[in-house]
Motif scaffolding. Structure first.
Motif, PDB file in Angstrom:
ATOM      1  N   THR A   1       0.833  -1.203   0.000  1.00  0.00           N
ATOM      2  CA  THR A   1       0.000   0.000   0.000  1.00  0.00           C
ATOM      3  C   THR A   1       0.865   1.250   0.000  1.00  0.00           C
ATOM      4  N   PRO A   2       0.644   2.177  -0.934  1.00  0.00           N
ATOM      5  CA  PRO A   2       1.378   3.439  -0.911  1.00  0.00           C
ATOM      6  C   PRO A   2       1.033   4.247   0.341  1.00  0.00           C
ATOM      7  N   VAL A   3       2.034   4.919   0.902  1.00  0.00           N
ATOM      8  CA  VAL A   3       1.842   5.736   2.099  1.00  0.00           C
ATOM      9  C   VAL A   3       2.516   7.086   1.880  1.00  0.00           C
ATOM     10  N   LEU A   4       1.777   8.157   2.118  1.00  0.00           N
ATOM     11  CA  LEU A   4       2.348   9.495   2.070  1.00  0.00           C
ATOM     12  C   LEU A   4       2.686   9.916   3.488  1.00  0.00           C
ATOM     13  N   VAL A   5       3.972   9.971   3.787  1.00  0.00           N
ATOM     14  CA  VAL A   5       4.452  10.430   5.097  1.00  0.00           C
ATOM     15  C   VAL A   5       4.638  11.943   5.001  1.00  0.00           C
ATOM     16  N   VAL A   6       3.921  12.691   5.844  1.00  0.00           N
ATOM     17  CA  VAL A   6       3.917  14.145   5.703  1.00  0.00           C
ATOM     18  C   VAL A   6       3.817  14.794   7.079  1.00  0.00           C
TER      19      VAL A   6
END
Length: 376
Positions: free
Chosen positions: A64-69
């Motif tokens: 699963t793609p994850v955007l860490v922000v």
């Protein structure tokens, strides 16, 4: 920070994410780590900005793609349809370890590809947190990005028309007695007025300054009879860039060799554009332009490659240069910009952005290629 998705719909973005992970798998990479910049904008529609706080899209193969922000920057990504794209968002606050969030999203991997322009601050911290092998993501993503789809081509077409409108107005500002900087300021304002979001660069090289290909602006006063190189560009709202050069002269050229030399340059640029078609290699297009200039005795004065790819970045793959045996394919967009530079005297360049089509070539710039004579 830009959050524009431009003309792309969710399906197009999802397809890009899928192609990126598929390309990573073929390259033997377990995951891509994409930091803010053009790669991120290509994949999710927003490029963001890189600061001391980590922002990173974790794109594992088969996961699963994850955007860490950072939480304080999360509102800047609100326009991105993360739910529809199947991208989880992992927001973090000061005091938390964002690199541990990246490691958690990876769920155990051995070979990671990191965006080429990721700051060393983050690259080294990611290496320490993740371990394993880190390589550049550029070789994976450039295979996708240098083949433009229909929406990207339309963005480049729009950018080309906008910069053509600026070149059509150069006579309003390029006048004897004005400095390069004064002319450049007016051009920059027109770049915005004619449909660009930003000004990427403005080159006004008058007289001997025109013999320096990357001269920008100076306080030099432009004189009668001088040849002036004007190279300008920037992105439109969709993120795609223009880049076009035309050469001007104020009145009758003071140097007797201008017309004859410029005719050589014009022939070289036309021949190189005419050579563009699928299957022709990048180095073959370069050679066509170079041969015309060399045969006329000016080979040593053509001091750069014939062109560069363009898209979300002004300079990207493919590069039209000797040694690049990459065959052109439909959708590859790039500049064709030979130049002749006579040190201490004057220079000239003609630049169009073109795209290889199924049967040949389309130019996104359509201003005349003749030496433009303006009133002295």
């Amino acid at each position: 920070m830009s959050t524009r998705v431009g003309p792309l719909d969710v399906d197009a973005l999802r397809a890009r994410l899928d192609r990126a992970t598929a390309a990573a798998a073929v390259a033997g990479v377990d995951a891509l780590l994409i930091s803010p910049g053009s790669d991120l904008r290509y994949l999710i529609g927003a490029g963001g900005s890189s600061y001391e706080r980590l922002t990173c899209l974790v794109l594992p193969v088969g996961g699963t793609p994850v955007l860490v922000v950072p939480k304080l920057e999360q509102p800047g990504y609100a326009a991105i349809p993360t739910d529809d794209l199947g991208v989880e968002v992992a927001a973090w606050v000061d005091g938390e370890d964002p690199y541990a969030l990246v490691k958690r999203a990876l769920k155990g991997t051995d070979r990671i590809a990191v965006s080429d322009m990721t700051a060393a601050l983050h690259t080294l911290a990611l290496r320490d947190a993740i371990g394993g092998e880190q390589v550049l993501a550029g070789p994976v993503l450039r295979e996708l990005r240098m083949r433009k789809d229909a929406a990207e081509i339309e963005g480049l077409r729009k950018a080309g028309a906008a910069i053509d409108r600026v070149h059509a107005r150069i006579g309003e500002w390029l006048k004897v007695g004005r400095t390069e900087a004064e002319v450049g300021a007016d051009i920059a304002a027109a770049i915005l007025a004619e449909g660009h979001e930003e000004v990427a660069f403005v080159v006004v090289g008058s007289g001997p300054n025109g013999a320096s290909p990357h001269h920008a602006l100076s306080d030099r006063v432009i004189g009668a009879g001088e040849v002036v190189v004007v190279d300008i560009g920037g992105p439109v709202a969709e993120g795609y860039n223009s880049d076009s050069t035309r050469t001007y002269v104020l009145g009758e050229p003071k140097d007797a060799d201008v017309a004859e030399t410029y005719a050589v340059l014009q022939a070289a640029q036309r021949a190189a554009v005419d050579a563009v078609r699928p299957g022709v290699t990048c180095e073959e297009v370069d050679a066509v332009a170079r041969e015309v200039i060399a045969d006329a005795g000016f080979g040593e004065y053509f001091v750069h490659r014939t062109g560069h790819g363009i898209g979300l970045d002004v300079h990207e793959e493919p590069y039209i240069v000797a040694g690049n045996d990459l065959p052109l394919e439909p959708g590859m967009a790039f500049s064709v910009e030979p130049g002749i530079y006579l040190p201490g005297r004057w220079g000239a360049r003609i630049e169009d952005i073109v795209v290889a089509t199924e049967t040949g070539v389309e130019s996104f710039n359509n201003r005349p290629h003749e030496l433009v004579v303006l009133p002295a």
